[in-house]
Write an enzyme that holds these catalytic residues in place. Sequence first.
Site, PDB file in Angstrom:
ATOM      1  N   HIS A   4       1.082  -1.226  -0.065  1.00  0.00           N
ATOM      2  CA  HIS A   4      -0.007  -0.012   0.096  1.00  0.00           C
ATOM      3  C   HIS A   4       0.765   1.228   0.109  1.00  0.00           C
ATOM      4  O   HIS A   4       0.804   2.142  -0.719  1.00  0.00           O
ATOM      5  CB  HIS A   4      -0.946  -0.109   1.283  1.00  0.00           C
ATOM      6  CG  HIS A   4      -2.007   1.106   1.358  1.00  0.00           C
ATOM      7  ND1 HIS A   4      -3.330   0.995   1.065  1.00  0.00           N
ATOM      8  CD2 HIS A   4      -1.715   2.483   1.937  1.00  0.00           C
ATOM      9  CE1 HIS A   4      -3.965   2.121   1.166  1.00  0.00           C
ATOM     10  NE2 HIS A   4      -2.832   3.083   1.575  1.00  0.00           N
ATOM     11  N   GLU A   5       1.667   1.393   1.003  1.00  0.00           N
ATOM     12  CA  GLU A   5       2.811   2.625   1.174  1.00  0.00           C
ATOM     13  C   GLU A   5       3.402   2.617  -0.041  1.00  0.00           C
ATOM     14  O   GLU A   5       3.792   3.871  -0.448  1.00  0.00           O
ATOM     15  CB  GLU A   5       3.379   2.689   2.316  1.00  0.00           C
ATOM     16  CG  GLU A   5       2.559   2.453   3.531  1.00  0.00           C
ATOM     17  CD  GLU A   5       1.393   3.443   3.794  1.00  0.00           C
ATOM     18  OE1 GLU A   5       1.677   4.535   3.205  1.00  0.00           O
ATOM     19  OE2 GLU A   5       0.468   3.379   4.406  1.00  0.00           O
TER      20      GLU A   5
ATOM     21  N   HIS B 217       1.915   4.595  -2.707  1.00  0.00           N
ATOM     22  CA  HIS B 217       1.668   6.183  -2.519  1.00  0.00           C
ATOM     23  C   HIS B 217       3.250   6.807  -2.993  1.00  0.00           C
ATOM     24  O   HIS B 217       3.194   7.570  -3.650  1.00  0.00           O
ATOM     25  CB  HIS B 217       1.308   6.399  -0.962  1.00  0.00           C
ATOM     26  CG  HIS B 217       0.056   6.242  -0.704  1.00  0.00           C
ATOM     27  ND1 HIS B 217      -0.662   7.124  -1.155  1.00  0.00           N
ATOM     28  CD2 HIS B 217      -0.482   5.525   0.335  1.00  0.00           C
ATOM     29  CE1 HIS B 217      -2.040   6.718  -0.623  1.00  0.00           C
ATOM     30  NE2 HIS B 217      -1.906   5.767   0.320  1.00  0.00           N
TER      31      HIS B 217
ATOM     32  N   GLU C 110      -5.017   7.509  -3.031  1.00  0.00           N
ATOM     33  CA  GLU C 110      -5.557   6.320  -2.289  1.00  0.00           C
ATOM     34  C   GLU C 110      -5.603   5.658  -3.628  1.00  0.00           C
ATOM     35  O   GLU C 110      -5.563   4.066  -3.340  1.00  0.00           O
ATOM     36  CB  GLU C 110      -6.454   6.750  -1.789  1.00  0.00           C
ATOM     37  CG  GLU C 110      -7.124   5.656  -0.432  1.00  0.00           C
ATOM     38  CD  GLU C 110      -5.735   5.673   0.520  1.00  0.00           C
ATOM     39  OE1 GLU C 110      -5.668   4.662   1.122  1.00  0.00           O
ATOM     40  OE2 GLU C 110      -5.033   6.816   0.743  1.00  0.00           O
TER      41      GLU C 110
END
Lengths: 501, 501
Positions: free
Chosen positions: B266-267, B270, B296
């Site tokens: 997830h990170e 980003h 997101e």
Amino acid sequence: MSKTFDTLKPYLDKAMAFATARNLFEWDDQTIAPYEAAEYTSKVVGILSDEYMKCLINDDVRKLIKKLKEDKEQEELTDKEKAIIKELCKTYEQLESIPPEEYRAFNELTLVANRAWTKAKKDKDYEHFAPYLKKIIEYKKKFAGYRVKKGQELYEVLLGDFEECFGIKDLDIFFDKIKKEIVPLLKQVANKSDTIDKNYNFLKYDLDKQREFNRFLCGYLGFDFNRGVIAESAHPFTLNLHNHDVRITNKYIENNLESAMFSVIHETGHALYEMNIDDSLTQTPVGTGASMGMHESQSRLYENIIGRSKAFWIPLYDKLVETYPENLKNISLDDFIRGVNKAEPGLIRTEADELSYPLHIIIRYEIEKMIFSGEADIDKLPELWNSKCQEYLGITPENDAEGILQDIHWSFGEFGYFPSYAIGSAVASQIYAKIVEVMPVEDYLKEGNLTPIREFLRDSIHKYGATKNTNQILMDITQEEFNADYYVNYLKDKYEKLYNL
Amino acid sequence: MSKTFDTLKPYLDKAMAFATARNLFEWDDQTIAPYEAAEYTSKVVGILSDEYMKCLINDDVRKLIKKLKEDKEQEELTDKEKAIIKELCKTYEQLESIPPEEYRAFNELTLVANRAWTKAKKDKDYEHFAPYLKKIIEYKKKFAGYRVKKGQELYEVLLGDFEECFGIKDLDIFFDKIKKEIVPLLKQVANKSDTIDKNYNFLKYDLDKQREFNRFLCGYLGFDFNRGVIAESAHPFTLNLHNHDVRITNKYIENNLESAMFSVIHETGHALYEMNIDDSLTQTPVGTGASMGMHESQSRLYENIIGRSKAFWIPLYDKLVETYPENLKNISLDDFIRGVNKAEPGLIRTEADELSYPLHIIIRYEIEKMIFSGEADIDKLPELWNSKCQEYLGITPENDAEGILQDIHWSFGEFGYFPSYAIGSAVASQIYAKIVEVMPVEDYLKEGNLTPIREFLRDSIHKYGATKNTNQILMDITQEEFNADYYVNYLKDKYEKLYNL
């Protein structure tokens, strides 16, 4: 309460915020920032530095300072406020006379010069660095020239930026004493170098165990982990954001037990100074150590005088042996103490033992003095360096990387800085002599009780921050000004015993 | 070249420097700063925030912006400069109308309110937090009231601060679709929960091995360690100083294999966004993601659509099993894929699976809407929360800590933020549908070749920073505006197959 001082305060707070931010970027750069960040981040740091200067050096602040120096205003100032004004005046004295465009050009030059130095050192090629060094020296002479008083040496101006209590005359006396007493002592010691075996130090020491033991050591000395952290970097250093956030780094080397251990003791000495500065002083211009030399006295007192003593290791040595039984089980505490105090003239300042260390400083001091009096030919500095090295240490560098190019300082324009290291060692001895007088310090060390020493240093030095200067602190503790005899006696006494001279 | 824009630039650079410094303090606070630093450091951060505001919101900048909006000036601006002016106008619109003393009072209130929330959550005691929440809501209503247009809802103003392309009408349509399709689907899935066994996930997973594997995973996805770092913090997050310094954190839990693994994916999603923003945009007001929702979408595309797919794990799963053979040797890749996609309604948003996640957002969206339309009784929010939780997720919190108090956002006054999370998931599905059309993405994943996907996202989204908004990006990629059908179809398709519905 001085209304004029209150008007000044927001400027100070803003400058403090910018300086703290700059410190954090410095910390980050040395510990974690990714490799390619520098180019973009330097833009940010440049702006913060400009803003720092602008909010301190401007007409409003200039007027306020002028007003605050009037007798009527002085009456309303507290001692702390007076000390702050004094610090500010120093900053003005240092920066105000330099035309901003010259200051900027100089800062740009040092960036390039630092890169050139890095390459020159890597290539062992002084000639590559020499043109940059010449330009830096020209600027430094020019800048010092703006501030020099009639009949004063340029080098005196530079020295004053680091130590207000030590000029050329004081340092000449100090270093002559060292040369007279320590150079012959070191030669005797060098001849008996074989009598101490420290091969154990260069065996393999697991890095994670080193991290753990050194963290323990740091806490043992009184470092407060609620107000500080340890990280890793290429060279150990201490940096603080304020007295509730004091950070040290260490560097762990697998084939060297001592390196990280005495680094952590050294940096903890610096850290305890910053942690113990009074809450009312932190985040002000006097919320830091009294001087570079005073700071260094604290790190060296812990590292050398305390940290290399048998008494200190009595309650600790078993734990060290248990950490690395494979390497240390046959090394007695006395062997270990002899090992960590072994002196041997070497070429590199940062690796020098306690005895040869001041001689490394004298080489630099004498060369710097010659540079600024015009006596030194910059193109011939390597030869000058090597001959002094031979004279004081009895050895000659094989190349410039282990000679004239070994230190980073000059590439940043830091001249006049080195003497503080030696001043620190001498101040430490003078203070320790007093500590021995006022408390059974060896007993405390043997019991593992560091608190009385820490509290003594806190109450007589640390808490005052920069509201007192080095000589005031020494007078208040020892009832005399700086006196290098304590240092010379300490070294002679220690090394004569160690080597049965 | 616009001369007026050039005059504006130093203000922007200064604001950028202060904002970057603030970011670094934030990073430092979350990752390494010692416990007691906060009180003193917050003074520094407060000053930097004030300076940031002052250098952006002032008469000089106001006049420059006004001038730059004139037709003649507009002609001379590049697209990038126009986008910067647009961003600046947004900032002015958000902040200018609020009287500085109210803004300061509000910021002070949120500090206290955040502490009250922490205590209330710990004590499972909504009543302790309610009075603070009421005050925060009053302020938010007042601030939105300064900017609300005739006939506009207050909540619409708040939503607009996070997503310029999504108002109440859009979100109502979006969330109605979700409720209609996903609530019944989740109920079916919940009844078949026992068909998937993921006990393997909760065995003991060595933390150092987790660190190593997740670092590998991060690099595998394309994170450039020359331009970024991974650290640890209480909650995983991504933060960047600029496009050459992008940082992520992770949190490793010994009895949970998935947690850190999907956090890092997830990170990294980003981080790839920020790393791929064009060099010409970084360190400007448009040098960041197009919106919260767009950001997101990237993290969720990587985490859920790619990261939980079988194709992605085909080249990776053996390595994972080799890392933890004791736990995974009897778990087939298919077992593992079923495990990481298992859906089960739970009470906590941040732990929710992909299917129930949007329902958590709907609960918050509907309550926020009622708060700002005046329909909700603040004292009765827990009951409102619990009834909605029962309605959409089929379960009821046993206490406020796992209900109304679970999220930090409201204690900081962040209302209107939650919908972006769900928008992100939906945008990810819409973009992925296009990716499937233009490249053999499954084949690439099976080959361990992430480059084509990364380059597609870079060239169609990342490099533009905030110079395009979400709908412009979606139009350029998919030739249609936001369309939630892709998301609903993706979820239905995936979960019907997974649970054989």
